[in-house]
Scaffold this motif. Structure first.
Motif, PDB file in Angstrom:
ATOM      1  N   UNK A 149       5.085   1.986  -9.681  1.00 53.02           N
ATOM      2  CA  UNK A 149       4.297   0.868  -9.164  1.00 53.02           C
ATOM      3  C   UNK A 149       4.775   0.501  -7.763  1.00 53.02           C
ATOM      4  N   UNK A 150       3.826  -0.010  -6.958  1.00 49.10           N
ATOM      5  CA  UNK A 150       4.172  -0.376  -5.592  1.00 49.10           C
ATOM      6  C   UNK A 150       3.247  -1.488  -5.092  1.00 49.10           C
ATOM      7  N   UNK A 151       3.776  -2.469  -4.333  1.00 49.85           N
ATOM      8  CA  UNK A 151       2.922  -3.546  -3.820  1.00 49.85           C
ATOM      9  C   UNK A 151       1.964  -3.053  -2.732  1.00 49.85           C
TER      10      UNK A 151
ATOM     11  N   UNK B 281       5.788   7.621  -4.185  1.00 48.43           N
ATOM     12  CA  UNK B 281       6.716   6.534  -4.451  1.00 48.43           C
ATOM     13  C   UNK B 281       7.542   6.688  -5.722  1.00 48.43           C
ATOM     14  N   UNK B 282       7.643   7.845  -6.278  1.00 50.39           N
ATOM     15  CA  UNK B 282       8.536   7.990  -7.424  1.00 50.39           C
ATOM     16  C   UNK B 282       8.010   8.925  -8.477  1.00 50.39           C
ATOM     17  N   UNK B 283       8.716   8.922  -9.590  1.00 44.21           N
ATOM     18  CA  UNK B 283       8.406   9.825 -10.689  1.00 44.21           C
ATOM     19  C   UNK B 283       7.282   9.296 -11.557  1.00 44.21           C
TER      20      UNK B 283
ATOM     21  N   UNK C  48       0.148  -5.004  -7.583  1.00 41.26           N
ATOM     22  CA  UNK C  48       1.078  -3.896  -7.742  1.00 41.26           C
ATOM     23  C   UNK C  48       0.225  -2.724  -8.219  1.00 41.26           C
ATOM     24  N   UNK C  49       0.113  -1.707  -7.348  1.00 45.69           N
ATOM     25  CA  UNK C  49      -0.763  -0.558  -7.631  1.00 45.69           C
ATOM     26  C   UNK C  49       0.061   0.616  -8.149  1.00 45.69           C
ATOM     27  N   UNK C  50      -0.620   1.486  -8.849  1.00 43.06           N
ATOM     28  CA  UNK C  50      -0.035   2.764  -9.274  1.00 43.06           C
ATOM     29  C   UNK C  50      -1.132   3.808  -9.251  1.00 43.06           C
ATOM     30  N   UNK C  51      -0.732   5.056  -9.191  1.00 40.90           N
ATOM     31  CA  UNK C  51      -1.689   6.161  -9.121  1.00 40.90           C
ATOM     32  C   UNK C  51      -1.404   7.160 -10.229  1.00 40.90           C
TER      33      UNK C  51
END
Length: 165
Positions: free
Chosen positions: A59-61, A48-50, A132-135
């Motif tokens: 971040x993503x829901x 989902x991005x940089x 809102x999750x991130x990895x």
């Protein structure tokens, strides 16, 4: 959870449902993840991005459902609590991939509610949490690869405790 139960057995409908979360539109299959799909969630979040300057990807829901492994008091260092979820260990080649999901909250009422649902033998309940999750890139050891994901839970309405029947 009501939407999930309506979509559970209808693959065609799952593909058609799009959720609007702020400025983000998300397909149902990219939004809701149960324990057996934690690795899939990790791969999706990485796509989902940089990477930010703190090492996290965009971040993503996400709505995540699973059993709580433990809660940790991080208030001395971070003014927060961590809710860690149990995850399956998946062997790929000679290494175990271990999804590591941690939900952080400053909401002491939420932690108190979770503790109230612990069983007599100390087992934590199953939950579903919207956040809102991130990895982060995997943390590798010689035998394991930890797939680190983090989300923040601000309000009790973002988390549902699923009672064990």
């Amino acid at each position: 959870m009501e939407l999930r139960s309506k979509l559970e057995d209808d693959d065609e409908l799952k593909e058609a449902v799009l959720l609007k979360v702020g400025d983000t539109t998300v397909k149902w299959n990219d939004f809701f993840y149960e324990t057996e799909n934690f690795s899939k969630c990790y791969k999706y979040l990485l796509s989902k991005g940089d990477k930010t300057k703190y090492g996290f990807y965009s971040k993503h829901p996400i709505c995540i459902k699973g059993h709580i492994q433990n809660t940790k008091d991080l208030t001395e260092k971070y003014s927060a609590f961590a809710i860690d979820l149990r995850a399956p260990h998946i062997k790929i080649e000679n290494k175990m991939n271990v999804p590591a999901i941690s939900l952080h909250t400053q909401n002491t009422d939420l932690i108190r509610q979770i503790e109230e649902y612990r069983t007599e033998n100390g087992e934590y309940p199953e939950i579903a949490a919207y956040c809102i999750m991130r990895a982060k890139d995997p943390h590798n050891t010689s035998t394991k690869s930890y797939l680190n994901m983090k989300g923040n839970v601000y309000r009790t309405s973002q988390l549902i405790i699923i009672q064990n029947l």
